[in-house]
Every structure is written in C-alpha cells, then in structure tokens.
Design a protein around this motif. Sequence first.
Motif: not given
Length: 254
Positions: A146-164, A170-175
């Motif tokens: 299990v990897y628990v990151a020591p701090g929050e990372t910058f995250q680019l959010h993709a639009d679920p309706t258009t992203a393939q 650049t980062a992804l939270h499992p939730a």
Amino acid sequence: MKTSIASAMKRFRPGIAPTLVMMILLPLMVGLGFWQLSRGHEKQLLVDSYAERRVAEPISSVQLGDMADPAFRRVHLRGQFDAEHSVLLDNRMRDGKAGVELLQPFHDQASGLWLLLNRGWLPWPDRRTLPAFTTPDQPLNLDAWVYVAPGETFQLHADPTTAQWPRLLTALHPAALWAELGRSGFAYELRTEAGPGTYETTWPIVAMGPEKHLAYAVQWFAMALALLALYLYLGWHTTKEKPHGNGHESTQHV
C-alpha cells in the motif's frame, strides 16, 4: 560592567533599513530551517515504517480492509485486471529517462474489493504515441504494498464525459476513479512487487530523503547566522564611521 554594556548599546546604530530587513528575514530563515528539520523527521519516520513493514509477511486482502493504518503493508492478492480503464501517470523519470506509470483497477477474488494497482514504470521515448503495454487476461497471484503519499500532489482532472481510455494524467486519487466507475474500492494505491504482469517496479519511497532536508536546514540556519553577523557589523561599523562633533569650522574673517 553594566555601564560599559549600556555605553556599547548606545553606540550601536545599524539604521532603520537594515533593522527592517533583519526583522523580516531573520525569523523567516530560522522558521524555514526548523520546517526543514520537521520535514526531515517526518520523512525518516516514513522510511523507518516502510523498512519495517516491507520485511513482514504479506497479509490477505480481507485483513487490509479493516486496517486503520495500511501504509506500506504488503498484501497478497488473487484476481484480474480491468484492462478497459487504464491510467498512465505522466512525468515519471527513471535514470534520466522520461516515462509513465501504469495503473489499472484490479478485482480481488478473496475480498471482492476493487483495488488500484500500479503495475510499474514504462519508458516513453516518443511522445507522439502512447507507450505500448499489454494486460494479462487470466487471474493472477500478485504481491503488492500500500502506497500512501506523504503529501497532496498536483492533479489534472479529465472530463469523464469526453476523456478516453487509456487516460494520461499527472496524478490520480483512487476515490476519484471509483466514483467515476461507480465502484466501491480501496482508498489507496497499491504498488506491485516484481511478478507476472508487472513492469519496472523499483519504487523510491520519497522523492527527497531525510538527509536532504537536514542539509537544507543547515543552509537556512547558516544564512540566518550570516545575516545576523552582517547586521551587527553594520551597526558597529556605521557608528565608527560617523564623525565626532561638527567637524572643522572655518574661522576666516574678511
């Protein structure tokens, strides 16, 4: 003794501007030094915890769901990858080479949990095309931690309706992934150990080790000491440079 100290303090005249600079920068430098010491201590605890748990026997995925502190716990899994929803984490360097990390949902048979497994690092020499990878079709036995990151990372959010898929991030939270897919899944990423279906799995624990934080702390304290020494020097030196009295007055008469 008290008289000489009081006399010396009266002669100490550093000026308004140096005093203002001193009042602003000195607390800042000292604070940054102690902050680096604190971060170094946190990183050392993280490294120690990792070292202890990485030598322990893997637990079952059923036990994993009930643990209050799962960080760095080794887990034995049996299940299958979801090849349709792959995520490529960008900007991952290894030995000076650009690459990505491949993350895929994994359905564990014993617990029924969905887990986000990091299958490892892949080189990406040509950014015009995504890296090629394959996904095993059959159920696999895997060990991961299990990897628990020591701090929050910058995250680019993709639009679920258009992203393939596969999706480049650049980062992804499992939730966020479980919410998008409408699944109940484990809250942290798991990094696979070398085994079937894995790529390069030599994982660094922290991007910056405790020793680097200590070195930065020493630098900040050294700069604070240098600033204080300069301030004291200016205070005494300026006083000595000031002329005593009103100077030589002309007494010539016409």
